[in-house]
Design a protein around this motif. Structure first.
Motif, mmCIF file in Angstrom:
data_model
loop_
_atom_site.group_PDB
_atom_site.id
_atom_site.type_symbol
_atom_site.label_atom_id
_atom_site.label_comp_id
_atom_site.label_asym_id
_atom_site.label_seq_id
_atom_site.Cartn_x
_atom_site.Cartn_y
_atom_site.Cartn_z
ATOM 1 N N THR A 65 0.125 -1.196 -0.039
ATOM 2 C CA THR A 65 0.037 0.343 0.237
ATOM 3 C C THR A 65 1.410 1.330 0.021
ATOM 4 O O THR A 65 0.298 2.131 -1.006
ATOM 5 C CB THR A 65 -1.291 0.126 1.070
ATOM 6 O OG1 THR A 65 -0.293 -0.353 2.491
ATOM 7 C CG2 THR A 65 -1.850 -1.309 1.576
ATOM 8 N N VAL A 66 1.905 1.539 0.315
ATOM 9 C CA VAL A 66 3.083 2.017 1.154
ATOM 10 C C VAL A 66 3.100 2.834 -0.936
ATOM 11 O O VAL A 66 3.505 3.665 -1.156
ATOM 12 C CB VAL A 66 4.224 1.943 1.280
ATOM 13 C CG1 VAL A 66 4.780 3.017 1.362
ATOM 14 C CG2 VAL A 66 3.717 1.890 2.916
ATOM 15 N N THR A 67 3.585 1.811 -1.243
ATOM 16 C CA THR A 67 4.313 1.680 -2.894
ATOM 17 C C THR A 67 3.380 1.837 -4.090
ATOM 18 O O THR A 67 3.588 3.014 -4.674
ATOM 19 C CB THR A 67 5.157 0.620 -3.216
ATOM 20 O OG1 THR A 67 5.873 -0.395 -2.406
ATOM 21 C CG2 THR A 67 5.457 -0.131 -4.230
ATOM 22 N N LEU A 68 1.910 1.552 -3.414
ATOM 23 C CA LEU A 68 1.157 2.799 -4.236
ATOM 24 C C LEU A 68 0.719 3.489 -4.345
ATOM 25 O O LEU A 68 0.595 4.751 -4.992
ATOM 26 C CB LEU A 68 -0.328 1.667 -4.379
ATOM 27 C CG LEU A 68 -1.463 2.101 -5.113
ATOM 28 C CD1 LEU A 68 -0.751 1.887 -6.477
ATOM 29 C CD2 LEU A 68 -3.014 1.714 -4.510
ATOM 30 N N SER A 69 0.498 4.309 -3.045
ATOM 31 C CA SER A 69 0.756 5.329 -2.323
ATOM 32 C C SER A 69 1.496 6.519 -3.611
ATOM 33 O O SER A 69 1.729 7.090 -3.927
ATOM 34 C CB SER A 69 0.716 5.269 -1.380
ATOM 35 O OG SER A 69 0.698 7.523 -1.339
ATOM 36 N N LYS A 70 3.141 5.501 -3.557
ATOM 37 C CA LYS A 70 3.600 6.687 -3.935
ATOM 38 C C LYS A 70 3.855 6.560 -5.230
ATOM 39 O O LYS A 70 4.304 7.517 -5.825
ATOM 40 C CB LYS A 70 5.740 5.818 -3.141
ATOM 41 C CG LYS A 70 5.999 5.521 -1.966
ATOM 42 C CD LYS A 70 7.383 5.013 -2.449
ATOM 43 C CE LYS A 70 7.997 5.351 -0.536
ATOM 44 N NZ LYS A 70 9.272 4.672 -0.226
ATOM 45 N N LEU A 71 3.565 5.773 -6.485
ATOM 46 C CA LEU A 71 3.768 5.401 -7.204
ATOM 47 C C LEU A 71 1.982 6.567 -7.951
ATOM 48 O O LEU A 71 2.305 6.890 -9.059
ATOM 49 C CB LEU A 71 2.719 3.545 -7.945
ATOM 50 C CG LEU A 71 3.957 3.297 -7.468
ATOM 51 C CD1 LEU A 71 3.429 1.237 -8.508
ATOM 52 C CD2 LEU A 71 5.501 3.100 -8.578
ATOM 53 N N GLN A 72 1.597 6.596 -7.304
ATOM 54 C CA GLN A 72 0.202 7.930 -7.461
ATOM 55 C C GLN A 72 0.665 8.975 -7.356
ATOM 56 O O GLN A 72 0.392 10.022 -8.154
ATOM 57 C CB GLN A 72 -1.345 7.317 -6.565
ATOM 58 C CG GLN A 72 -1.748 6.048 -6.689
ATOM 59 C CD GLN A 72 -3.071 6.167 -5.150
ATOM 60 O OE1 GLN A 72 -3.039 5.889 -4.226
ATOM 61 N NE2 GLN A 72 -4.227 5.951 -6.075
ATOM 62 N N GLN A 73 1.327 8.972 -6.108
ATOM 63 C CA GLN A 73 1.966 10.171 -6.151
ATOM 64 C C GLN A 73 3.518 10.648 -7.039
ATOM 65 O O GLN A 73 3.617 11.996 -7.839
ATOM 66 C CB GLN A 73 2.946 10.715 -4.538
ATOM 67 C CG GLN A 73 1.976 10.336 -3.554
ATOM 68 C CD GLN A 73 3.075 10.489 -1.967
ATOM 69 O OE1 GLN A 73 3.958 9.904 -2.181
ATOM 70 N NE2 GLN A 73 2.064 9.650 -1.275
ATOM 71 N N GLN A 74 4.250 9.842 -7.640
ATOM 72 C CA GLN A 74 4.936 10.004 -9.175
ATOM 73 C C GLN A 74 4.332 9.833 -10.659
ATOM 74 O O GLN A 74 4.553 10.045 -10.906
ATOM 75 C CB GLN A 74 5.866 8.691 -8.280
ATOM 76 C CG GLN A 74 6.556 9.595 -7.071
ATOM 77 C CD GLN A 74 7.775 8.396 -7.114
ATOM 78 O OE1 GLN A 74 8.496 7.306 -8.003
ATOM 79 N NE2 GLN A 74 7.970 8.181 -5.659
ATOM 80 N N LYS A 75 2.769 9.478 -10.243
ATOM 81 C CA LYS A 75 2.527 9.429 -11.173
ATOM 82 C C LYS A 75 3.202 10.213 -12.790
ATOM 83 O O LYS A 75 3.038 9.354 -13.983
ATOM 84 C CB LYS A 75 1.239 9.321 -11.405
ATOM 85 C CG LYS A 75 0.190 8.692 -12.584
ATOM 86 C CD LYS A 75 -1.083 8.684 -12.950
ATOM 87 C CE LYS A 75 -1.796 8.250 -13.225
ATOM 88 N NZ LYS A 75 -3.479 8.323 -13.135
ATOM 89 N N ASP A 76 3.527 11.540 -12.903
ATOM 90 C CA ASP A 76 4.113 12.523 -13.646
ATOM 91 C C ASP A 76 4.753 11.881 -14.041
ATOM 92 O O ASP A 76 5.593 12.814 -15.317
ATOM 93 C CB ASP A 76 2.984 13.705 -13.881
ATOM 94 C CG ASP A 76 1.594 13.886 -13.619
ATOM 95 O OD1 ASP A 76 1.195 12.517 -14.524
ATOM 96 O OD2 ASP A 76 1.524 14.727 -13.367
ATOM 97 N N ALA A 77 5.590 11.874 -13.192
ATOM 98 C CA ALA A 77 7.211 11.699 -13.540
ATOM 99 C C ALA A 77 8.399 10.631 -12.372
ATOM 100 O O ALA A 77 8.472 11.200 -10.909
ATOM 101 C CB ALA A 77 7.904 13.290 -12.549
ATOM 102 N N PRO A 78 7.757 9.897 -12.372
ATOM 103 C CA PRO A 78 8.313 8.490 -11.146
ATOM 104 C C PRO A 78 9.560 8.520 -11.638
ATOM 105 O O PRO A 78 10.403 7.907 -12.369
ATOM 106 C CB PRO A 78 7.309 7.031 -12.007
ATOM 107 C CG PRO A 78 7.522 7.033 -13.276
ATOM 108 C CD PRO A 78 6.751 8.424 -13.527
ATOM 109 N N THR A 79 9.862 7.859 -9.671
ATOM 110 C CA THR A 79 11.210 7.294 -9.928
ATOM 111 C C THR A 79 11.815 6.268 -10.135
ATOM 112 O O THR A 79 12.729 5.768 -9.890
ATOM 113 C CB THR A 79 11.790 7.895 -8.466
ATOM 114 O OG1 THR A 79 11.177 7.850 -7.478
ATOM 115 C CG2 THR A 79 11.845 9.894 -8.840
#
Length: 346
Positions: A65-79
């Motif tokens: 769930t933490v990873t999914l949250s990160k991916l959503q936050q970084q959606k436009d420019a993922p790291t």
């Protein structure tokens, strides 16, 4: 000579510009779980990947769930380039639009992967499993010398106040309700009989995390109950009197899945990493270290490892109850609410 500092500066900038793209390729960012899971992913997949490519792997440690949250936050420019997430969260990630389709041209070892471990929708393959784990029946061998044979044994009077099963706060809690619904042949869509039966249980605790389950068995607070095969055999490895068994009704199971992040900055390397995870060598390594049931064809494990796999010594992926996570996610909020009203506040 007066121009020399300018020339040096210009040369330095040019050199930096030339080096920057190479530096960007120096590391692949992979989201995975913590603890012994992360250690195993490093040893079985990341290290062989680095040895083959020369590219370092930087872990992004966290729960699904933490990873999914990160991916959503970084959606436009993922790291993050690649992400391990569990079943259930995997479907939520696909719905959130943060995943890129995985193709056989980019990941040739998909051809050698079990069909049950390849997850598709209209957009193509959105996830691939790297190994199965199950929620089986775990017990204290000093208190219970003979292995229990049925989930219904949890309701035996002699185990009153010594039982543990997951609450919905744990990722296995709601799926476990679906599993009980199946093995008790409850009417389609009706969970009332399941909750009625759980009300009759006399637990030591409903565990909110796998760590809490391990602690309960380790301290003796729980003598019998549900626990993941990974956690149970970890306790056994520490010398504790714990047994793990697959009851006659079977076990609920899920898998640790890999995902290619949409717009991943290092897509080709990300695909190579996923391909590495789908080799027989990586799958065998994960089975030995985490007791994950192989998701790759033609994997041979030792007899010692075989008895620790999620389906037991003589089972296979066909023996597992694999959930339809779309159904689970659709009912999750309702079932958590019912649990809170009828069980947690009892």
């Amino acid at each position: 000579m007066a121009r020399l500092p300018g020339l040096v500066t210009a040369s330095a900038l040019a050199l930096a510009a030339a080096i920057a793209p190479a530096s960007a390729q120096d590391a692949l960012h992979v989201a995975w779980y913590g603890g012994n899971w992360g250690d195993a992913f490093k040893a079985c997949v990341a290290d062989p990947f680095t040895k083959a490519t020369g590219i370092n792997v930087v872990p992004e440690v966290g729960t699904s769930t933490v990873t999914l949250s990160k991916l959503q936050q970084q959606k436009d420019a993922p790291t993050i380039d690649v992400a391990w997430m569990d079943g259930g969260v995997s479907e939520l990630a696909e719905a959130a639009g943060v995943l890129e389709p995985i193709t056989e041209s980019g990941v040739p070892n998909l051809a050698n992967t079990l069909p049950q471990a390849i997850y598709t929708n209209a957009n193509g393959i959105y996830a691939v499993g790297t190994g199965y784990y199950s929620l089986g029946l775990t017990y204290n061998t000093k208190e219970i010398p003979q292995a229990p044979t049925s989930w219904n044994d949890l309701w035996k009077p002699e185990y009153a106040d010594a039982v543990t099963i997951p609450s919905p706060a744990n990722s296995s809690g709601v799926p476990f309700l679906f599993f009980l619904h199946k093995i008790w042949n409850a009417p389609a869509g009706d969970f009332a009989p399941v909750f009625a039966k759980i009300k009759e249980l006399k637990p030591a605790l409903f565990f909110d995390s796998s760590g809490a389950a391990s602690n309960a068995f380790q301290s003796g607070e729980a003598a019998i109950g549900a626990h993941f095969n990974v956690g149970a055999f970890d306790l056994i490895a520490k010398g504790l009197p714990i047994g793990f068994t697959v009851p006659k009704e079977g076990v609920w199971a899920t898998d640790a899945r890999l995902h290619l992040v949409k717009n991943a900055p290092r897509k080709e390397l990300a695909q190579k990493f996923i391909d590495t995870a789908l080799t027989p060598a990586a799958s065998q390594c994960l089975a030995d270290k985490l007791f994950l049931g192989p998701s790759v064809k033609d994997v041979t494990v030792s007899a010692e490892t075989a008895r620790k796999l999620p389906w037991g010594e003589k089972g296979s992926v066909e023996s597992l109850y694999l959930l339809n996570w779309t159904d689970v996610n659709a009912r999750r909020a309702e079932l958590v609410d019912t649990w809170n009203r009828e069980i947690a506040r009892k």
